[in-house]
Scaffold this motif. Structure first.
Motif, PDB file in Angstrom:
ATOM      1  N   VAL A 136       1.163   7.962 -13.519  1.00  0.00           N
ATOM      2  CA  VAL A 136      -0.002   8.914 -12.990  1.00  0.00           C
ATOM      3  C   VAL A 136      -1.111   8.738 -13.938  1.00  0.00           C
ATOM      4  O   VAL A 136      -2.289   8.507 -13.413  1.00  0.00           O
ATOM      5  N   ILE A 137      -1.231   9.035 -15.281  1.00  0.00           N
ATOM      6  CA  ILE A 137      -2.284   8.970 -16.085  1.00  0.00           C
ATOM      7  C   ILE A 137      -2.669   7.442 -16.020  1.00  0.00           C
ATOM      8  O   ILE A 137      -4.085   7.243 -16.330  1.00  0.00           O
ATOM      9  N   THR A 138      -1.959   6.410 -16.007  1.00  0.00           N
ATOM     10  CA  THR A 138      -2.378   5.440 -16.140  1.00  0.00           C
ATOM     11  C   THR A 138      -3.174   5.040 -14.856  1.00  0.00           C
ATOM     12  O   THR A 138      -4.202   4.257 -14.935  1.00  0.00           O
ATOM     13  N   ALA A 139      -2.883   5.570 -13.880  1.00  0.00           N
ATOM     14  CA  ALA A 139      -3.583   5.069 -12.472  1.00  0.00           C
ATOM     15  C   ALA A 139      -5.152   5.814 -12.933  1.00  0.00           C
ATOM     16  O   ALA A 139      -6.154   5.249 -12.584  1.00  0.00           O
TER      17      ALA A 139
ATOM     18  N   PHE B 171       0.890  -1.180  -0.098  1.00  0.00           N
ATOM     19  CA  PHE B 171      -0.149  -0.017  -0.125  1.00  0.00           C
ATOM     20  C   PHE B 171       0.877   1.393   0.110  1.00  0.00           C
ATOM     21  O   PHE B 171       0.422   2.327  -0.386  1.00  0.00           O
ATOM     22  N   ASN B 172       2.089   1.070   0.221  1.00  0.00           N
ATOM     23  CA  ASN B 172       2.823   2.242   0.539  1.00  0.00           C
ATOM     24  C   ASN B 172       3.772   2.928  -0.614  1.00  0.00           C
ATOM     25  O   ASN B 172       3.689   3.996  -1.002  1.00  0.00           O
ATOM     26  N   VAL B 173       4.206   1.942  -1.363  1.00  0.00           N
ATOM     27  CA  VAL B 173       5.135   2.234  -2.513  1.00  0.00           C
ATOM     28  C   VAL B 173       4.436   3.094  -3.606  1.00  0.00           C
ATOM     29  O   VAL B 173       5.049   4.103  -3.948  1.00  0.00           O
TER      30      VAL B 173
ATOM     31  N   ILE C 172       1.868   7.876  -6.164  1.00  0.00           N
ATOM     32  CA  ILE C 172       1.538   8.039  -7.632  1.00  0.00           C
ATOM     33  C   ILE C 172      -0.118   8.059  -7.268  1.00  0.00           C
ATOM     34  O   ILE C 172      -0.744   8.833  -8.074  1.00  0.00           O
ATOM     35  N   ALA C 173      -0.670   7.581  -6.238  1.00  0.00           N
ATOM     36  CA  ALA C 173      -2.448   7.686  -6.211  1.00  0.00           C
ATOM     37  C   ALA C 173      -2.608   9.043  -5.717  1.00  0.00           C
ATOM     38  O   ALA C 173      -3.444   9.776  -6.266  1.00  0.00           O
ATOM     39  N   VAL C 174      -1.822   9.623  -4.899  1.00  0.00           N
ATOM     40  CA  VAL C 174      -2.244  11.216  -4.745  1.00  0.00           C
ATOM     41  C   VAL C 174      -1.873  12.202  -5.924  1.00  0.00           C
ATOM     42  O   VAL C 174      -2.537  13.008  -6.059  1.00  0.00           O
TER      43      VAL C 174
ATOM     44  N   ILE D  21      -2.827   1.325  -6.279  1.00  0.00           N
ATOM     45  CA  ILE D  21      -2.669   0.230  -5.660  1.00  0.00           C
ATOM     46  C   ILE D  21      -2.619  -1.141  -6.273  1.00  0.00           C
ATOM     47  O   ILE D  21      -1.526  -1.910  -6.209  1.00  0.00           O
ATOM     48  N   LEU D  22      -3.489  -1.250  -7.318  1.00  0.00           N
ATOM     49  CA  LEU D  22      -3.691  -2.576  -7.988  1.00  0.00           C
ATOM     50  C   LEU D  22      -2.254  -2.700  -8.916  1.00  0.00           C
ATOM     51  O   LEU D  22      -1.786  -3.749  -9.037  1.00  0.00           O
ATOM     52  N   ILE D  23      -1.891  -1.515  -9.445  1.00  0.00           N
ATOM     53  CA  ILE D  23      -0.720  -1.400 -10.332  1.00  0.00           C
ATOM     54  C   ILE D  23       0.602  -2.018  -9.426  1.00  0.00           C
ATOM     55  O   ILE D  23       1.377  -2.734  -9.835  1.00  0.00           O
ATOM     56  N   ARG D  24       0.708  -1.485  -8.207  1.00  0.00           N
ATOM     57  CA  ARG D  24       1.799  -2.029  -7.019  1.00  0.00           C
ATOM     58  C   ARG D  24       1.443  -3.616  -6.901  1.00  0.00           C
ATOM     59  O   ARG D  24       2.405  -4.143  -6.824  1.00  0.00           O
ATOM     60  N   PHE D  25       0.120  -4.089  -6.659  1.00  0.00           N
ATOM     61  CA  PHE D  25      -0.068  -5.513  -6.332  1.00  0.00           C
ATOM     62  C   PHE D  25       0.554  -6.185  -7.500  1.00  0.00           C
ATOM     63  O   PHE D  25       1.025  -7.307  -7.378  1.00  0.00           O
TER      64      PHE D  25
END
Lengths: 339, 342
Positions: free
Chosen positions: A269-272, A59-61, A65-67, A295-299
């Motif tokens: 960022v655009i991908t998210a 959740f951290n990494v 990007i999420a923000v 988060i999914l991208i990191r998962f």
């Protein structure tokens, strides 16, 4: 009473089914289900995946990007785009480092130094957003052209001023993103709180709702009395603030700061945003979707490692993911139209 | 109000003069000449035939990509995946030759076919599924680069035979002031694509599509087929750029071509092609390319640090479009990023 029960149970079952279908019908629901499936699936294949430290890391990494994607989502919802976000993060990260080192040299009290190093980049981000927004809203230059230009200027400017320097010996307590609060990493807190606040603001405030109106049909929004220029300007400045916060999260996660623009950061960022269900045509999407997507991208990235698949395939899978989510969106819309 | 009153904005003399001056090509040409003169004062190495031809060599890859990009942007579309196609083609050229043991000639053909297939893939998604070009090519930007990285696994291929470097490193007919081979390829492409765009029904149909896609469809133009052709062409030309690139730098890496899409789009837009579609010329794109490359080179010769010269690219991009917008004052000011694609 007994006669009513089966009927009620049936209607409850129906409404549960309807709720499930409604949830599946949204991008956010789909992402949530994907996240759970990946979490359990990869966890079963390799239970190290579910170790507490790894879950924190999951959740951290990508929290920064999420923000940044919160701001990007707002911009895309108004029917615009921001290519300059990656270069802006590079510049603001470096700015944060220089502020921290500069004020520390002046022997100011540490908390003051650190707070300044966290706050100045946020204002810097708002300034960059204001410049982009001014060109888009008041001079009517397409956002893709303006931000392509500011991307080049910011990237070149960073090379000119800092030229790939590494900043180290940052003051004690500066590394905000390396600290936990109540056992949860600070970036995760920021990501959750900002996502909820931004979601509520966009759903319930006048300006927030206007963003959807401008993106849905700018001309109609203008004719119905909305000040589209002011709304666009506000959106870009606000998105700049999120870029600034994302930059501070990025700057404070390591012991050193590299004065470089990470290639392709704007695309992450655009991908998210896009995988989160924000339509590139404007007017549709939520920041909950974009945060879940980040988060999914990191998962997926972490999941590959735990399934012993070469991390060099991550980007290919991301590309497929974008295609699949957008295709799913097309199919969903056609089905809704038929109904 | 009669025609005798010189109403501002009516079709009278000043308006016509304005229109000639307002042509992006004219503005660009003036900026280009002024820039070259200024920079030649800074360094006496700048305005020499050798240097200019060498700059042509360095700009060749972007130029090959920017030409079909012009056609795509004229139709109101965009192709973000071109840089990734360069990387994938470069890797496949190396893999087909080194790992599969194909003759190098055949490996080149295979690589070019893969580039073309990438473009066709984009085109099919855009025309058959009806996805917006921005989103389709954003996905394939990640997908093609990802395939290149996945296949390469961070290994690079070197040791190509001497003849392979002729395209990228040698001059036509040899000698000091003769033209670099890839520049010849670029000139050929400029003439061919420029002629097709300006003088064939196919070329004119691209403007119609960009101005009003629905209208073009109803007037019987083969909108989908023509869009499919230009995205496929973009894939092929990116493949060509990949081949030229590998030949110029003698090695193959999976990160080749990163960011090419941004430079190519910048050149096209600086060249006066409207990002909304419907207008633009190959001449404009060529001037845009020349302006960007010469500014970068001139500044580097005057002592600017590395890539810091992109500041000028950004300023020229925004400045040129701003000037154009202010003079032409387009009626649909708040038109969105991409006009209705679906």
């Amino acid at each position: 009473v007994t006669a009513v029960t089966p009927a009620r149970a049936a209607s409850q079952g129906r409404s549960l089914l309807a709720t499930a279908r409604r949830l599946l019908g949204t991008q956010e629901g789909l992402l949530l289900i994907l996240l759970v499936v990946l979490f359990i699936g990869v966890g079963l294949a390799n239970n190290q995946f579910l170790a507490l430290n790894n879950v924190k890391d999951l959740f951290n990494v990508n929290a920064y990007i999420a923000v940044a994607a919160i701001g990007m989502s707002m911009i895309i919802i108004t029917g615009n785009i921001d290519i300059s976000v990656g270069a802006a993060i590079g510049v603001l990260v470096t700015l944060s480092g220089y502020v921290a080192l500069g004020l520390d040299d002046m022997d100011l009290p540490l908390p003051l130094v650190n707070v300044a190093a966290w706050v100045v980049p946020i204002f810097g981000g708002m300034l960059i957003g204001a410049i982009n927004g001014f060109f888009v809203a008041y001079l009517h230059i397409p956002a893709i052209v303006v931000t392509l230009g500011t991307y080049s200027i910011l990237r070149g400017g960073l090379i000119l001023v800092a030229g790939g320097n590494t900043l180290y010996d940052l003051p004690a307590g500066y590394s905000f993103a390396m600290q936990d609060s109540l056992g949860i990493p600070n970036p995760v807190w920021i990501m959750i709180v900002l996502t909820i606040l931004a979601f509520l603001w966009m759903r319930f405030s006048r300006t927030g709702r206007s963003q959807y109106a401008v993106g849905g049909n700018a001309e109609a929004a203008r004719l119905s009395g909305l000040d589209t220029r002011r709304i666009l300007m506000t959106t870009f400045i606000l998105a700049g603030a999120f870029t600034g916060i994302a930059s501070v999260m990025y700057a404070t996660q390591f012991k050193t700061i590299q004065a470089v623009v990470t290639p392709g950061l704007e695309l992450q960022v655009i991908t998210a945003s896009v995988v989160g269900g924000v339509s590139i045509l404007g007017g549709v999407g939520t920041v909950i979707g974009s945060t879940l997507a980040a988060i999914l991208i990191r998962f997926i990235g972490a999941g590959l490692v735990f399934l012993s698949i070469s991390p060099f395939w991550v980007k290919a899978i991301l590309g497929l993911l974008i295609l699949v989510t957008v295709l799913a969106d097309v199919v969903r819309r056609r089905r809704q139209e038929r109904q | 109000m009669t025609a005798a009153t010189p109403v501002p904005g009516s079709a009278t003399e000043p308006r016509r003069l304005q229109r000639i001056l307002a042509r992006q090509e004219t503005i660009l040409f003036i900026i280009l000449v002024a820039g070259v003169l200024l920079l030649s004062l800074q360094s006496d190495k700048f305005l020499t035939v050798d240097n200019l031809l060498n700059q042509g060599r360095l700009a060749a890859e972007i130029a090959l990509i920017a030409l079909p990009m012009t056609l795509i942007i004229i139709t109101g579309g965009i192709d973000l995946s071109v840089g990734s196609i360069v990387g994938l083609v470069a890797i496949m050229l190396g893999v087909a030759w080194y790992n599969w043991g194909l003759p190098l000639e055949l490996a080149i053909v295979v690589a070019l076919l893969i580039g073309t297939a990438c473009g066709l893939f984009n085109g099919l998604f855009i025309t058959r599924v009806g996805l917006p070009p921005l989103i389709t090519t954003l996905a394939t930007l990640a997908l093609f680069r990802g395939l290149a990285e996945g296949i390469a696994q961070a290994r690079s291929v070197r040791g190509y035979p001497e003849w392979f470097f002729i395209l990228g490193q040698k001059n036509f007919l040899g000698g000091l002031t003769s033209i670099p081979n890839q520049l010849l390829l670029v000139i050929l492409a400029i003439v061919a694509i420029g002629a097709v765009l300006a003088w064939t029904p196919f070329g004119r149909s691209l403007y119609a599509i960009g101005n009003n896609e629905t209208g073009a469809r109803f007037s019987g133009l083969a909108v989908d087929r023509n869009k499919l052709i230009i995205y496929t062409l973009s894939g092929f030309m990116s493949g060509l750029a990949g081949w030229v690139y590998v030949s110029r730098v003698s090695t193959t890496r999976s990160d080749m071509g990163t960011g090419f899409e941004l430079t190519a789009i910048t050149a096209v837009v600086v060249g006066g092609t409207s990002i909304f579609g419907g207008s633009g010329t190959i001449l404009g794109t060529v001037l845009g390319l020349a302006l960007i490359q010469l500014m970068k080179n001139g500044l580097a010769l005057s002592g600017a640090k590395g890539d810091s010269t992109t500041i000028v690219v950004g300023v020229v991009l925004i400045g040129a479009v701003l000037l154009n917008t202010l003079i032409q004052n387009p009626p649909e000011r708040l038109k969105r990023l991409l006009p209705g694609q679906t």
